[in-house]
Design a protein around this motif. Sequence first.
Motif, PDB file in Angstrom:
ATOM      1  N   ALA A   1      45.271  36.014  13.287  1.00  0.00           N
ATOM      2  CA  ALA A   1      44.756  35.932  11.976  1.00  0.00           C
ATOM      3  C   ALA A   1      45.993  35.767  10.758  1.00  0.00           C
ATOM      4  CB  ALA A   1      43.742  37.020  11.623  1.00  0.00           C
ATOM      5  N   LYS A   2      47.112  36.379  11.259  1.00  0.00           N
ATOM      6  CA  LYS A   2      48.392  36.435  10.135  1.00  0.00           C
ATOM      7  C   LYS A   2      48.508  35.235   9.695  1.00  0.00           C
ATOM      8  CE  LYS A   2      48.840  40.925  10.241  1.00  0.00           C
ATOM      9  NZ  LYS A   2      49.357  41.903  10.684  1.00  0.00           N
ATOM     10  N   ASP A   3      48.736  33.833  10.632  1.00  0.00           N
ATOM     11  CA  ASP A   3      49.289  32.633   9.995  1.00  0.00           C
ATOM     12  C   ASP A   3      48.189  31.891   9.442  1.00  0.00           C
ATOM     13  OD1 ASP A   3      51.500  33.902  11.122  1.00  0.00           O
ATOM     14  OD2 ASP A   3      50.844  33.031  13.064  1.00  0.00           O
ATOM     15  N   GLN A   4      46.781  32.182   9.403  1.00  0.00           N
ATOM     16  CA  GLN A   4      45.795  31.358   8.949  1.00  0.00           C
ATOM     17  C   GLN A   4      45.816  31.059   7.728  1.00  0.00           C
ATOM     18  OE1 GLN A   4      42.070  33.297  11.887  1.00  0.00           O
ATOM     19  NE2 GLN A   4      42.305  34.019   9.713  1.00  0.00           N
ATOM     20  N   PRO A   5      45.442  29.757   7.287  1.00  0.00           N
ATOM     21  CA  PRO A   5      45.403  29.498   5.740  1.00  0.00           C
ATOM     22  C   PRO A   5      44.442  30.255   4.952  1.00  0.00           C
ATOM     23  CG  PRO A   5      44.337  27.461   7.543  1.00  0.00           C
ATOM     24  CD  PRO A   5      44.996  28.913   8.359  1.00  0.00           C
ATOM     25  N   VAL A   6      43.337  30.750   5.779  1.00  0.00           N
ATOM     26  CA  VAL A   6      42.421  31.727   5.178  1.00  0.00           C
ATOM     27  C   VAL A   6      42.427  32.800   5.573  1.00  0.00           C
ATOM     28  CG1 VAL A   6      40.049  31.955   4.192  1.00  0.00           C
ATOM     29  CG2 VAL A   6      40.734  29.624   4.565  1.00  0.00           C
ATOM     30  N   ARG A   7      42.514  33.880   4.630  1.00  0.00           N
ATOM     31  CA  ARG A   7      42.698  35.460   5.318  1.00  0.00           C
ATOM     32  C   ARG A   7      41.895  36.189   4.432  1.00  0.00           C
ATOM     33  NH1 ARG A   7      47.598  38.069   5.044  1.00  0.00           N
ATOM     34  NH2 ARG A   7      48.618  36.472   3.967  1.00  0.00           N
ATOM     35  N   LEU A   8      41.186  37.231   5.232  1.00  0.00           N
ATOM     36  CA  LEU A   8      40.283  37.935   4.436  1.00  0.00           C
ATOM     37  C   LEU A   8      41.255  39.235   3.616  1.00  0.00           C
ATOM     38  CD1 LEU A   8      37.550  39.301   3.696  1.00  0.00           C
ATOM     39  CD2 LEU A   8      37.766  40.647   5.929  1.00  0.00           C
ATOM     40  N   ASN A   9      40.788  39.196   2.241  1.00  0.00           N
ATOM     41  CA  ASN A   9      41.904  40.544   1.690  1.00  0.00           C
ATOM     42  C   ASN A   9      40.879  41.501   1.346  1.00  0.00           C
ATOM     43  OD1 ASN A   9      43.731  41.671   0.161  1.00  0.00           O
ATOM     44  ND2 ASN A   9      43.082  40.785  -1.761  1.00  0.00           N
ATOM     45  N   LEU A  10      39.822  41.478   0.806  1.00  0.00           N
ATOM     46  CA  LEU A  10      38.828  42.740   0.555  1.00  0.00           C
ATOM     47  C   LEU A  10      37.367  42.236   0.655  1.00  0.00           C
ATOM     48  CD1 LEU A  10      40.049  44.296  -2.497  1.00  0.00           C
ATOM     49  CD2 LEU A  10      37.716  44.621  -2.069  1.00  0.00           C
ATOM     50  N   LEU A  11      36.729  43.251   1.163  1.00  0.00           N
ATOM     51  CA  LEU A  11      35.263  42.992   1.365  1.00  0.00           C
ATOM     52  C   LEU A  11      34.509  44.223   0.918  1.00  0.00           C
ATOM     53  CD1 LEU A  11      33.013  41.356   2.778  1.00  0.00           C
ATOM     54  CD2 LEU A  11      33.556  42.727   4.754  1.00  0.00           C
ATOM     55  N   GLN A  12      33.458  43.821   0.076  1.00  0.00           N
ATOM     56  CA  GLN A  12      32.490  45.139  -0.348  1.00  0.00           C
ATOM     57  C   GLN A  12      31.134  44.526  -0.127  1.00  0.00           C
ATOM     58  OE1 GLN A  12      33.037  45.904  -4.498  1.00  0.00           O
ATOM     59  NE2 GLN A  12      33.122  47.981  -3.858  1.00  0.00           N
ATOM     60  N   VAL A  13      30.353  45.252   0.432  1.00  0.00           N
ATOM     61  CA  VAL A  13      28.899  45.103   0.830  1.00  0.00           C
ATOM     62  C   VAL A  13      27.913  46.134   0.478  1.00  0.00           C
ATOM     63  CG1 VAL A  13      27.323  44.541   2.787  1.00  0.00           C
ATOM     64  CG2 VAL A  13      29.649  43.852   2.833  1.00  0.00           C
ATOM     65  N   VAL A  14      26.805  45.930  -0.231  1.00  0.00           N
ATOM     66  CA  VAL A  14      25.965  46.824  -0.517  1.00  0.00           C
ATOM     67  C   VAL A  14      24.899  46.403   0.363  1.00  0.00           C
ATOM     68  CG1 VAL A  14      24.177  47.478  -2.363  1.00  0.00           C
ATOM     69  CG2 VAL A  14      26.835  46.687  -2.918  1.00  0.00           C
ATOM     70  N   ALA A  15      24.145  47.293   1.038  1.00  0.00           N
ATOM     71  CA  ALA A  15      23.002  47.220   2.007  1.00  0.00           C
ATOM     72  C   ALA A  15      22.338  48.301   2.095  1.00  0.00           C
ATOM     73  CB  ALA A  15      23.547  46.558   3.428  1.00  0.00           C
ATOM     74  N   GLY A  16      21.026  48.240   2.568  1.00  0.00           N
ATOM     75  CA  GLY A  16      20.314  49.403   3.037  1.00  0.00           C
ATOM     76  C   GLY A  16      18.930  49.171   2.746  1.00  0.00           C
ATOM     77  N   LYS A  17      17.896  50.197   2.932  1.00  0.00           N
ATOM     78  CA  LYS A  17      16.585  50.023   2.841  1.00  0.00           C
ATOM     79  C   LYS A  17      16.444  49.801   1.280  1.00  0.00           C
ATOM     80  CE  LYS A  17      12.346  51.909   4.550  1.00  0.00           C
ATOM     81  NZ  LYS A  17      11.497  52.235   3.391  1.00  0.00           N
ATOM     82  N   SER A  18      15.296  49.075   0.659  1.00  0.00           N
ATOM     83  CA  SER A  18      14.843  48.849  -0.561  1.00  0.00           C
ATOM     84  C   SER A  18      16.030  48.432  -1.489  1.00  0.00           C
ATOM     85  CB  SER A  18      14.183  50.115  -1.326  1.00  0.00           C
ATOM     86  OG  SER A  18      13.406  50.605  -0.276  1.00  0.00           O
ATOM     87  N   THR A  19      17.107  47.702  -0.933  1.00  0.00           N
ATOM     88  CA  THR A  19      18.094  47.207  -1.646  1.00  0.00           C
ATOM     89  C   THR A  19      18.443  45.672  -1.405  1.00  0.00           C
ATOM     90  OG1 THR A  19      19.381  49.290  -1.189  1.00  0.00           O
ATOM     91  CG2 THR A  19      20.756  47.525  -2.271  1.00  0.00           C
TER      92      THR A  19
END
Length: 499
Positions: free
Chosen positions: A383-401
């Motif tokens: 992954a280190k040398d990839q043209p696309v790299r994930l920097n940050l991820l935020q997820v909201v999930a759960g029941k009734s959401t």
Amino acid sequence: MSERLFIFDTTLRDGEQVPGCQLNTIEKIEVARALELLGVDIIEAGFPVSSPGDFEAVQEICKTVKDLTVCGLTRAVDKDIEVAAEALKLAKNARIHTGIGTSPYHIKLKLKSNEDEIIERAIRAVKLARNLVPEVEFYAEDAGRTDNIYLARVVEAVIAAGARIINIPDTTGYCLPEEYGAKIKYLMENVKNIDQAILSTHCHNDLGMATANSLAGIAYGARQVEVTINGIGERAGNTALEEVVMAIKTRKDLPFETRIQSQRIVSTSRLVSSLMNMPVQANKAIVGRNAFAHSSGIHQDGVLKNRENYEIIDPSSVGVDESALVLTARSGRAALKHHLNRLGNYPDDKQLVKIYESFLLIADKKKQINDEDLLALIGNGVAKDQPVRLNLLQVVAGKSTIPMATVHLFVHGEEKMATAEGNGPIDACVNAVKKIIPNKFVLDEFLIQAITRGSNDIGKVHVKLYADNRMINGFGADVDIITASVKALVDAVSKMLIK
Ligand code: KIV
Ligand code: ZN
């Protein structure tokens, strides 16, 4: 010259007294067979008068095993002895193990008797047993807390009555090693007819001294040692067979030999543990999961240079394939390299430094890194040398959401961000990535695997997508399954951008 030490295994009697460890007859036969193959000299198969099940089990074991002596326990009570003799009828070599309490506690508080009467009852029991079976062992229950002068009187009397093995139990696990050794020495020196019998140790582990006491007893003249597999038994248990046997085998200054096939120790331990539903503690000597596992970097490096730097027992001598270099946050590069090589990966020094960095990040989150984790880690390394790299991820999930994801990616070094909803958290992430990456692609497969055991384990994700008639695979791994999913997608998308 080494002297012969007889191993008397009481896993099926004293060991089976543990609450919740009871076995049925078929299971007892399985254990008895394993003990025969292990090479014990005597099996205490049960206490026949205690229940019809015990009686039947002793009978069946007598029919099954041939290469050892089968022993049945009794109190100094006529009925017990007669029933035991009946149960042992088919044994090739039968022994009755009879006895009575000899400590002041037992004589006064339990048996409400006196010293002379106890000796009379002991003599009567031994004589009756001797008339019914060829070999009689006598136990002086609570000998550990019995005055040595009185104990010597009892022992002399039962030898004269025909007992040929005299068991000196430290029933309550009270003795210290010097004290127990001195007791055996006293008997060896003060019982006139001691040359007609052998003394046996039977130590309980209430103060954690069972093995030390047994070895002290052997040092001063006992030639039979009573043990159980994994040290199971009443309260804190009995002397562990594996500890005594391996102490003798490992310490060349202990001049004894046994018939034990030590390479069968671990398999027998596992069998007993699983049949009795009694897990073995991880740090248990010889048979614990960690008995041959090295965790710290210094130790691992030392073991890799020479096993004997940190091991006194060759694991193969007890049936363990090899020492385990457990990968944890405390492991060094030497152990990591060893495992990568074992898995067929041979990174150069520069690559190893990079893999080690990623390894530490995961090891900080996870207690132990297994092979699957390592394979995942190597996959991740790309992954280190990839043209696309994930920097940050935020997820909201759960029941009734409504599931929602915000994804920050570096695309050719430039940070881009998108937020999207989805049917679930992963779908939301995929939609967010699709917003950032303009090229069209079709997801064909999304395979999520939570690998192996615990809830803190690494999740692996494989992604297959199609773009411009090309099939592209992506792979991601992380302790967080959603992050692993996005990593896998980003891996595939990166490959898509490298035309
Ligand atoms: O611990 C003990 O005293 C015993 C005897 C019955 C031998 O198990
Ligand atoms: Zn006992």
